[in-house]
Design an enzyme around this catalytic site. Structure first.
Site, mmCIF file in Angstrom:
data_model
loop_
_atom_site.group_PDB
_atom_site.id
_atom_site.type_symbol
_atom_site.label_atom_id
_atom_site.label_comp_id
_atom_site.label_asym_id
_atom_site.label_seq_id
_atom_site.Cartn_x
_atom_site.Cartn_y
_atom_site.Cartn_z
ATOM 1 C CE LYS A 1 -2.769 7.736 7.541
ATOM 2 N NZ LYS A 1 -3.152 6.414 7.043
ATOM 3 C CE LYS B 1 -3.210 3.077 0.919
ATOM 4 N NZ LYS B 1 -4.340 3.508 0.150
HETATM 5 P P1 NAP Z 1 -11.778 9.043 8.576
HETATM 6 O O1 NAP Z 1 -13.043 9.374 7.866
HETATM 7 O O2 NAP Z 1 -11.016 10.122 9.260
HETATM 8 O O3 NAP Z 1 -12.122 7.893 9.647
HETATM 9 C C1 NAP Z 1 -11.217 7.504 10.636
HETATM 10 C C2 NAP Z 1 -11.944 6.636 11.635
HETATM 11 O O4 NAP Z 1 -11.026 6.192 12.643
HETATM 12 C C3 NAP Z 1 -13.074 7.380 12.382
HETATM 13 O O5 NAP Z 1 -14.120 6.469 12.575
HETATM 14 C C4 NAP Z 1 -12.398 7.743 13.709
HETATM 15 O O6 NAP Z 1 -13.288 7.894 14.780
HETATM 16 C C5 NAP Z 1 -11.547 6.509 13.939
HETATM 17 N N1 NAP Z 1 -10.420 6.768 14.834
HETATM 18 C C6 NAP Z 1 -9.263 7.436 14.544
HETATM 19 N N2 NAP Z 1 -8.444 7.447 15.613
HETATM 20 C C7 NAP Z 1 -9.081 6.746 16.595
HETATM 21 C C8 NAP Z 1 -8.733 6.404 17.914
HETATM 22 N N3 NAP Z 1 -7.552 6.761 18.453
HETATM 23 N N4 NAP Z 1 -9.625 5.704 18.641
HETATM 24 C C9 NAP Z 1 -10.820 5.324 18.107
HETATM 25 N N5 NAP Z 1 -11.208 5.623 16.849
HETATM 26 C C10 NAP Z 1 -10.341 6.324 16.108
HETATM 27 O O7 NAP Z 1 -10.743 8.326 7.593
HETATM 28 P P2 NAP Z 1 -10.996 7.392 6.315
HETATM 29 O O8 NAP Z 1 -10.899 8.225 5.104
HETATM 30 O O9 NAP Z 1 -12.185 6.525 6.538
HETATM 31 O O10 NAP Z 1 -9.653 6.519 6.345
HETATM 32 C C11 NAP Z 1 -9.479 5.402 7.206
HETATM 33 C C12 NAP Z 1 -8.180 4.697 6.824
HETATM 34 O O11 NAP Z 1 -8.267 4.250 5.471
HETATM 35 C C13 NAP Z 1 -6.925 5.590 6.907
HETATM 36 O O12 NAP Z 1 -5.840 4.841 7.363
HETATM 37 C C14 NAP Z 1 -6.734 6.036 5.478
HETATM 38 O O13 NAP Z 1 -5.381 6.373 5.219
HETATM 39 C C15 NAP Z 1 -7.187 4.793 4.731
HETATM 40 N N6 NAP Z 1 -7.672 5.030 3.369
HETATM 41 C C16 NAP Z 1 -8.561 6.019 3.096
HETATM 42 C C17 NAP Z 1 -9.007 6.217 1.790
HETATM 43 C C18 NAP Z 1 -9.973 7.312 1.420
HETATM 44 O O14 NAP Z 1 -10.113 7.565 0.218
HETATM 45 N N7 NAP Z 1 -10.627 7.949 2.357
HETATM 46 C C19 NAP Z 1 -8.538 5.383 0.768
HETATM 47 C C20 NAP Z 1 -7.666 4.367 1.063
HETATM 48 C C21 NAP Z 1 -7.239 4.191 2.371
HETATM 49 P P3 NAP Z 1 -14.042 9.323 15.036
HETATM 50 O O15 NAP Z 1 -15.254 9.267 14.170
HETATM 51 O O16 NAP Z 1 -14.335 9.316 16.486
HETATM 52 O O17 NAP Z 1 -13.066 10.402 14.645
#
Ligand code: NAP
Length: 296
Positions: A240, A172
């Site tokens: 990140k 990744k």
């Molecule tokens: P996001 O919308 O910011 O969601 C992050 C999630 O993690 C939220 O539910 C958040 O909870 C939770 N979280 C973070 N820190 C936490 C902690 N310390 N304790 C408990 N819960 C915690 O991000 P996302 O876009 O879904 O991305 C998630 C992952 O997938 C990341 O690693 C990202 O790099 C990867 N990713 C994302 C994409 C994309 O296009 N978005 C594509 C490929 C990969 P809260 O709701 O309480 O904040």
């Protein structure tokens, strides 16, 4: 579907991914730190839990979709975390993008309680999560991969077993070097051509028809020209990922040439207030330097 799924982290990606599992007939128990984000998934048929530990104790396969390495460490290994509640014989699939070495450490700690781990980060952004067409890059044992394959098949269409624990994350991170470098080139090309007086329609028609075409060009080119910076994948998370790439490269003694520049320009975009924009917000740092906006 006999395996009971636990889902922790219902953010931009976790929300549609958990709903796809429900639609496919899996039972899903979920937990999200911010409680309100569970409402939609519960309305779609999931059961809400009070902690990650509670999710784990009721599930055969626990999926985590969180932000960064310390978050995954906290939610899996910390107080009221997955390790505390999980039963021997269960599997943890971490689909977040985090450090390969942190992944191997977590896998070892889970293994001491008889719990297998798969690192299974994804590519394809929000459209891929919504349509169940993600590319999933997986590290872990062959047997556990076979057991989890029906779940991966619901969430994605390109399912790649990359090797042992950590290799999914390594793949990744390489994917991010390529994809975000490509986004940087798209932004540079647009700023260059628009400053020269280029016609946005002509530019996009030309780019998408030739060797410059890519996922980034097709999905984000129009958004930049329209000034649509709503996040599918946020600038803060891309930054990140490039930090993780550079840390892993330092561990491996691999010199990186393009990635640090891209990372610095993402940092500039963050300083310009674009941290929670989609990654197309990268263009704002180039626009500030070039003194134009690449818009229609
Ligand atoms: P996001 O919308 O910011 O969601 C992050 C999630 O993690 C939220 O539910 C958040 O909870 C939770 N979280 C973070 N820190 C936490 C902690 N310390 N304790 C408990 N819960 C915690 O991000 P996302 O876009 O879904 O991305 C998630 C992952 O997938 C990341 O690693 C990202 O790099 C990867 N990713 C994302 C994409 C994309 O296009 N978005 C594509 C490929 C990969 P809260 O709701 O309480 O904040």
């Amino acid at each position: 579907m006999s395996e009971k799924i636990g889902f922790v982290g219902l953010g931009i990606m976790g929300n549609p991914m958990s709903q796809n599992l429900l639609k496919a007939g899996f039972s899903v128990r979920c937990w999200n730190r911010t409680e309100s984000k569970m409402t939609e998934v519960v309305s779609a048929g999931a059961e809400a839990s009070i902690s990650a530990s509670d999710v784990a104790s009721h599930s055969d396969i626990i999926i985590t979709m969180l932000s960064d390495s310390p978050d995954v460490e906290e939610v899996i290994l910390g107080k009221n975390g997955v390790l505390q509640g999980a039963n021997s014989g269960s599997v943890v699939i971490d689909m977040s993008t985090i450090s390969p070495s942190v992944t191997r450490n977590i896998a070892q700690k889970l293994s001491s309680k008889g719990i297998e781990m798969m690192d299974a980060p994804v590519s394809g952004s929000l459209p891929g999560a919504l349509s169940g067409t993600l590319s999933i890059m997986i590290g872990g044992s062959e047997n556990t991969f076979d057991r989890c394959k029906p779940i991966f098949d619901v969430l994605g269409t390109r399912i790649t077993h990359c090797g042992s624990n950590g290799m999914g994350q390594t793949t990744k991170l390489a994917n991010q070097i390529i994809g975000l470098g490509n986004l940087a080139a798209l932004c540079e090309g647009l700023v260059f051509a628009i400053k020269a007086g280029g016609n946005p329609e002509a530019l996009m028609q030309a780019f998408t028809g030739g060797a410059a075409n890519s996922w980034m060009v097709e999905n984000l080119g129009e958004k930049i020209l329209d000034g649509d910076f709503l996040p599918g994948f946020m600038v803060d998370l891309a930054q990140k990922d490039l930090r993780l790439v550079q840390e892993a490269a330092a561990e491996l003694q691999v010199p990186l040439l393009t990635t640090p520049t891209v990372s610095n320009l993402f940092r500039a975009a963050q300083q310009l207030g674009a941290g929670t924009d989609g990654i197309q917000g990268y263009v704002k740092s180039l626009e500030a330097i070039a003194g134009i906006n690449a818009r229609r």
